[in-house]
Write an enzyme that holds these catalytic residues in place. Structure first.
Site, PDB file in Angstrom:
ATOM      1  N   ASN A  11       0.874  -1.179   0.000  1.00  0.00           N
ATOM      2  CA  ASN A  11       0.000   0.000   0.000  1.00  0.00           C
ATOM      3  C   ASN A  11       0.910   1.228   0.000  1.00  0.00           C
ATOM      4  O   ASN A  11       1.524   1.540   1.012  1.00  0.00           O
ATOM      5  CB  ASN A  11      -0.890  -0.041   1.252  1.00  0.00           C
ATOM      6  CG  ASN A  11      -1.755   1.200   1.386  1.00  0.00           C
ATOM      7  OD1 ASN A  11      -1.786   2.054   0.497  1.00  0.00           O
ATOM      8  ND2 ASN A  11      -2.455   1.299   2.510  1.00  0.00           N
ATOM      9  N   LYS A  54       0.111   4.266  -0.210  1.00  0.00           N
ATOM     10  CA  LYS A  54      -0.503   5.430   0.457  1.00  0.00           C
ATOM     11  C   LYS A  54      -0.271   6.710  -0.363  1.00  0.00           C
ATOM     12  O   LYS A  54      -0.237   6.635  -1.586  1.00  0.00           O
ATOM     13  CB  LYS A  54       0.017   5.533   1.900  1.00  0.00           C
ATOM     14  CG  LYS A  54      -0.209   4.230   2.680  1.00  0.00           C
ATOM     15  CD  LYS A  54      -0.027   4.375   4.166  1.00  0.00           C
ATOM     16  CE  LYS A  54      -0.267   3.023   4.833  1.00  0.00           C
ATOM     17  NZ  LYS A  54      -0.172   3.085   6.289  1.00  0.00           N
ATOM     18  N   HIS A  91      -9.602   0.839   4.826  1.00  0.00           N
ATOM     19  CA  HIS A  91      -8.305   1.014   5.491  1.00  0.00           C
ATOM     20  C   HIS A  91      -8.500   1.901   6.721  1.00  0.00           C
ATOM     21  O   HIS A  91      -9.307   2.832   6.710  1.00  0.00           O
ATOM     22  CB  HIS A  91      -7.288   1.649   4.523  1.00  0.00           C
ATOM     23  CG  HIS A  91      -5.911   1.619   5.087  1.00  0.00           C
ATOM     24  ND1 HIS A  91      -5.464   2.547   6.002  1.00  0.00           N
ATOM     25  CD2 HIS A  91      -4.903   0.737   4.913  1.00  0.00           C
ATOM     26  CE1 HIS A  91      -4.222   2.238   6.356  1.00  0.00           C
ATOM     27  NE2 HIS A  91      -3.860   1.145   5.707  1.00  0.00           N
ATOM     28  N   GLU A 142      -6.945   4.263   7.878  1.00  0.00           N
ATOM     29  CA  GLU A 142      -6.792   5.713   7.657  1.00  0.00           C
ATOM     30  C   GLU A 142      -8.076   6.301   7.066  1.00  0.00           C
ATOM     31  O   GLU A 142      -8.427   7.449   7.337  1.00  0.00           O
ATOM     32  CB  GLU A 142      -5.556   5.974   6.779  1.00  0.00           C
ATOM     33  CG  GLU A 142      -4.284   5.751   7.595  1.00  0.00           C
ATOM     34  CD  GLU A 142      -3.110   5.175   6.835  1.00  0.00           C
ATOM     35  OE1 GLU A 142      -3.100   5.226   5.591  1.00  0.00           O
ATOM     36  OE2 GLU A 142      -2.188   4.638   7.497  1.00  0.00           O
ATOM     37  N   GLU A 186      -5.330  -5.297  10.256  1.00  0.00           N
ATOM     38  CA  GLU A 186      -4.316  -4.286  10.546  1.00  0.00           C
ATOM     39  C   GLU A 186      -4.659  -3.595  11.867  1.00  0.00           C
ATOM     40  O   GLU A 186      -5.487  -2.671  11.878  1.00  0.00           O
ATOM     41  CB  GLU A 186      -4.271  -3.240   9.428  1.00  0.00           C
ATOM     42  CG  GLU A 186      -3.950  -3.802   8.060  1.00  0.00           C
ATOM     43  CD  GLU A 186      -3.422  -2.723   7.120  1.00  0.00           C
ATOM     44  OE1 GLU A 186      -2.256  -2.841   6.725  1.00  0.00           O
ATOM     45  OE2 GLU A 186      -4.138  -1.767   6.812  1.00  0.00           O
ATOM     46  N   GLY A 209       2.397   2.063  10.953  1.00  0.00           N
ATOM     47  CA  GLY A 209       3.319   3.181  10.860  1.00  0.00           C
ATOM     48  C   GLY A 209       3.979   3.538  12.175  1.00  0.00           C
ATOM     49  O   GLY A 209       4.570   4.608  12.311  1.00  0.00           O
ATOM     50  N   SER A 236       3.425  -2.312  10.348  1.00  0.00           N
ATOM     51  CA  SER A 236       4.877  -2.347  10.571  1.00  0.00           C
ATOM     52  C   SER A 236       5.527  -3.669  10.153  1.00  0.00           C
ATOM     53  O   SER A 236       6.461  -4.130  10.813  1.00  0.00           O
ATOM     54  CB  SER A 236       5.209  -1.997  12.020  1.00  0.00           C
ATOM     55  OG  SER A 236       4.747  -0.682  12.323  1.00  0.00           O
TER      56      SER A 236
END
Ligand code: 13P
Length: 252
Positions: free
Chosen positions: A10, A12, A96, A98, A167, A173, A213
């Site tokens: 991904n 991003k 996702h 985010e 996730e 991250g 991560s």
């Protein structure tokens, strides 16, 4: 376990058209040497066509990071899965963290997106995962159950086009990875829930990827878990130097 390993990058909101094109060529070349692993990349909408051209002739799957839950209409700034298919996209990332946490997307939106994406004949990769607060208050399984409910709209004949990415939000991250045992526990629960929603056959075959991560150094141990079928990689997917060894770990 007969599920094919699946490694996805991904990208991003990163890269330029030149860097995305060059990374696409690197991934295509690397995957050519590891045909036993399914590999997908998710560039920004803007870079899809450049990436598509640079993946040509390879088996790397072109993915989009998001879509809107309608076919067409007055939805300024949004992109329909039908438009994505027209651009050569094969799989769409839905839900996702985010999108959920920065942009406030809801579970209802996810199920609309799943439905229309499958109707557009694209694959769906549904992302699920709990926040740190939810984990610490013992709500992880309840969150997974609520988020996976977006798959209730999937018809039996469409289940082979679905994958799930677990996730944990606190691992994205942050450099903090779930331990292999934590990942396995959550993946096993996702698979059990998939059984309830889509039946035993679908639950046994749907790939469940871990994200958060993932790096060359921790990939092998995570991927060795029974219910961890692959990885959805953010930061470490932005160079083949980091991403290549993760593909290798999936096929070792
Ligand atoms: P990182 O690998 O950078 O933690 O990102 C994970 C992710 O969000 C992939 O979708």
């Amino acid at each position: 376990m007969s599920r094919t390993p699946y490694i996805a990058g991904n990208w991003k909101m990163h890269l330029t058209k030149r860097k995305a094109s060059s990374l696409a060529r690197d991934v295509a070349e690397f995957q050519g040497e590891n045909p036993a692993c399914k590999v997908a990349v998710f560039p920004t909408f803007l870079h899809l066509d450049y990436v598509r051209r640079n993946l040509k002739g390879s088996n790397v799957i072109l993915g989009a990071q998001n879509c809107y839950g309608k076919k067409e209409g007055a939805y300024t700034g949004e992109i329909s899965p039908y438009m994505l298919r027209d651009m050569g996209v094969k799989v769409v990332l839905i839900g996702h963290s985010e999108r959920r946490h920065i942009f406030g997307e809801t579970d209802t939106m996810m199920s609309d997106k799943v439905k229309i994406t499958l109707r557009a004949k694209l694959d769906v990769m549904l992302c699920v995962g709990e926040t740190l607060e939810e984990r610490e208050s013992g709500k992880t399984f309840a969150v997974l159950a609520r988020q996976l409910r977006a798959l209730k709209v999937v018809k039996t004949s469409q289940a082979e086009r679905v994958s799930v990415a677990y996730e944990p939000v606190w691992a994205i991250g942050t450099g903090k990875t779930a331990t292999p045992a934590m990942a396995q526990e959550a993946h096993a629960e996702c698979r059990r829930l998939l059984g309830d929603i889509l039946g035993a056959q679908a639950a046994a075959t749907i790939p469940i990827l871990y994200g958060g991560s993932v790096k060359a150094g921790n990939a092998a141990e995570l991927l060795s878990q029974t219910d961890v079928d692959g990885a959805l990689v953010g930061g470490a997917s932005l160079s083949i130097h980091d991403f290549g060894p993760i593909i290798d770990a999936a096929t070792a």
